[in-house]
Design a protein around this motif. Structure first.
Motif, mmCIF file in Angstrom:
data_model
loop_
_atom_site.group_PDB
_atom_site.id
_atom_site.type_symbol
_atom_site.label_atom_id
_atom_site.label_comp_id
_atom_site.label_asym_id
_atom_site.label_seq_id
_atom_site.Cartn_x
_atom_site.Cartn_y
_atom_site.Cartn_z
ATOM 1 N N ALA A 52 -3.319 -0.430 14.077
ATOM 2 C CA ALA A 52 -3.050 0.314 12.847
ATOM 3 C C ALA A 52 -1.968 -0.338 11.998
ATOM 4 O O ALA A 52 -1.922 -0.116 10.777
ATOM 5 C CB ALA A 52 -2.653 1.746 13.188
ATOM 6 N N SER A 53 -1.105 -1.149 12.609
ATOM 7 C CA SER A 53 -0.044 -1.800 11.842
ATOM 8 C C SER A 53 -0.603 -2.835 10.868
ATOM 9 O O SER A 53 0.100 -3.286 9.963
ATOM 10 C CB SER A 53 0.966 -2.462 12.783
ATOM 11 O OG SER A 53 0.383 -3.579 13.456
ATOM 12 N N ARG A 54 -1.864 -3.223 11.053
ATOM 13 C CA ARG A 54 -2.489 -4.194 10.155
ATOM 14 C C ARG A 54 -3.106 -3.531 8.916
ATOM 15 O O ARG A 54 -3.593 -4.231 8.026
ATOM 16 C CB ARG A 54 -3.573 -4.982 10.898
ATOM 17 C CG ARG A 54 -3.028 -5.876 12.016
ATOM 18 C CD ARG A 54 -4.158 -6.631 12.703
ATOM 19 N NE ARG A 54 -4.925 -7.441 11.775
ATOM 20 C CZ ARG A 54 -4.604 -8.668 11.388
ATOM 21 N NH1 ARG A 54 -3.489 -9.239 11.851
ATOM 22 N NH2 ARG A 54 -5.370 -9.352 10.549
ATOM 23 N N LEU A 55 -3.084 -2.205 8.870
ATOM 24 C CA LEU A 55 -3.680 -1.505 7.735
ATOM 25 C C LEU A 55 -2.707 -1.496 6.559
ATOM 26 O O LEU A 55 -1.602 -0.971 6.670
ATOM 27 C CB LEU A 55 -4.048 -0.071 8.116
ATOM 28 C CG LEU A 55 -5.095 0.082 9.215
ATOM 29 C CD1 LEU A 55 -5.284 1.561 9.568
ATOM 30 C CD2 LEU A 55 -6.425 -0.536 8.796
ATOM 31 N N PRO A 56 -3.090 -2.057 5.420
ATOM 32 C CA PRO A 56 -2.197 -2.085 4.257
ATOM 33 C C PRO A 56 -2.157 -0.726 3.559
ATOM 34 O O PRO A 56 -3.182 -0.057 3.412
ATOM 35 C CB PRO A 56 -2.832 -3.144 3.347
ATOM 36 C CG PRO A 56 -4.281 -3.133 3.720
ATOM 37 C CD PRO A 56 -4.359 -2.770 5.185
ATOM 38 N N ALA A 57 -0.973 -0.303 3.159
ATOM 39 C CA ALA A 57 -0.788 0.987 2.498
ATOM 40 C C ALA A 57 -0.393 0.782 1.044
ATOM 41 O O ALA A 57 0.178 -0.247 0.674
ATOM 42 C CB ALA A 57 0.273 1.808 3.228
ATOM 43 N N GLY A 58 -0.706 1.770 0.227
ATOM 44 C CA GLY A 58 -0.336 1.707 -1.187
ATOM 45 C C GLY A 58 -0.437 3.071 -1.828
ATOM 46 O O GLY A 58 -0.804 4.056 -1.173
ATOM 47 N N LEU A 59 -0.109 3.142 -3.108
ATOM 48 C CA LEU A 59 -0.156 4.385 -3.856
ATOM 49 C C LEU A 59 -1.268 4.335 -4.888
ATOM 50 O O LEU A 59 -1.316 3.416 -5.716
ATOM 51 C CB LEU A 59 1.180 4.644 -4.561
ATOM 52 C CG LEU A 59 2.375 4.966 -3.661
ATOM 53 C CD1 LEU A 59 3.651 5.019 -4.488
ATOM 54 C CD2 LEU A 59 2.154 6.284 -2.931
ATOM 55 N N ARG A 60 -2.140 5.326 -4.843
ATOM 56 C CA ARG A 60 -3.197 5.380 -5.848
ATOM 57 C C ARG A 60 -2.612 5.657 -7.227
ATOM 58 O O ARG A 60 -3.150 5.228 -8.240
ATOM 59 C CB ARG A 60 -4.208 6.457 -5.484
ATOM 60 C CG ARG A 60 -5.368 6.533 -6.473
ATOM 61 C CD ARG A 60 -6.523 7.342 -5.964
ATOM 62 N NE ARG A 60 -7.626 7.335 -6.911
ATOM 63 C CZ ARG A 60 -8.854 7.679 -6.617
ATOM 64 N NH1 ARG A 60 -9.158 8.044 -5.388
ATOM 65 N NH2 ARG A 60 -9.799 7.660 -7.530
ATOM 66 N N ALA A 61 -1.515 6.403 -7.273
ATOM 67 C CA ALA A 61 -0.888 6.735 -8.550
ATOM 68 C C ALA A 61 -0.454 5.484 -9.306
ATOM 69 O O ALA A 61 -0.308 5.513 -10.532
ATOM 70 C CB ALA A 61 0.302 7.658 -8.320
#
Length: 275
Positions: free
Chosen positions: A230-239
């Motif tokens: 799961a640490s390989r999953l990139p996160a971001g903000l849709r806003a």
């Protein structure tokens, strides 16, 4: 009884076909490009943009129940007009209809939505889905309109497939931490759709899961189930993106759940159980 699954070669459609056959129903299904090799089902080529073919398939199969599980995305002719053509044919031949719709009919401005809330779409896909709902309610007022959210299962689910590809580094993009939905398991959704179809429900019903989770949170749960890092999953903000559509938007399915035997599990429950 005879069941006709429109879009039977799709992700949800294939599960509907499987469950209808398992329940002992005579099962017919439609496809656009190629049929699925499913013992016990008869397959019919169908393009919802062809009204004569729509009428011919309904007449030939003479179903008690028709379930429209197609996904034409933002194609207006398929997603908005096609279901209304189907509803007209179903009404003419005296069949019962369940039309699968989407939480995309809402803008997300209210966050929580119940069955009586009016659509206020902000995307082309949502507008097409909302138009289909309006047309169906006019020509087939006894039909069921089953709104749902993200549909999860194995890697035929586009959301699960995206998580695998992001974890493997073979897809660009991020999973949004501020984009919240109520995912449902494909098996629960199919069972609930068939239960509504063989019951006496009418009008709008909400069939979403019990948990509200972000796309990123859902990705972490899928990674845990499937043994991914799961640490390989990139996160971001849709806003911060240019993507249109709702951010925090939750279908409230409690009213529909009270009349169902089928339990609409939350994502935390069905993913922790390995489903």
């Amino acid at each position: 009884m005879t069941v006709l699954i429109i879009g039977g070669s799709g992700f949800l459609g294939a599960e509907l076909v499987r469950q209808a056959i398992a329940a002992g129903h005579t099962t017919a299904a439609t496809f656009v490009t190629r049929p699925v090799s499913t013992p016990g089902a008869t397959w019919h080529a169908l393009d919802l943009r062809d009204p004569e073919r729509v009428d011919a398939v309904v007449a030939e199969t003479a179903p008690h129940l028709v379930v429209n599980a197609t996904s034409g995305h933002a194609d207006w002719a398929v997603t908005a007009e096609g279901p209304v053509r189907l509803a007209m044919a179903v009404a003419q031949h005296g069949s019962r209809l369940v039309h699968v719709s989407s939480d995309a009919v809402f803008s997300g401005s209210r966050i929580h939505y119940v069955e009586t809330d009016l659509p206020d779409p902000v995307t082309p896909y949502g507008a097409a889905k909302a138009a289909a709902e309006t047309g169906i309610r006019f020509v087939a007022p006894d039909a069921v309109i089953a709104r749902t959210s993200l549909i999860i299962g194995g890697q035929r689910s586009e959301h699960v497939r995206a998580v695998h590809e992001l974890a493997a580094g073979t897809r660009n993009g991020v999973l949004f931490t501020d984009d919240i939905r109520c995912p449902v398991h494909v098996a629960d959704l199919a069972a609930a759709v068939l239960e509504l179809g063989f019951g006496d429900a009418q009008g709008v019903q909400h069939l979403a899961g019990a948990d509200a989770v972000s796309r990123y949170g859902l990705g972490v749960l899928i990674a845990g189930r499937d043994g991914l890092d799961a640490s390989r999953l990139p996160a971001g903000l849709r806003a911060r993106s240019a993507l249109p559509g709702a951010l925090d938007m939750r279908l409230d399915s409690r009213a529909t759940q009270r009349r169902l035997r089928t339990t609409l599990r939350g994502a935390r429950q069905f993913l922790s159980a390995g489903a």
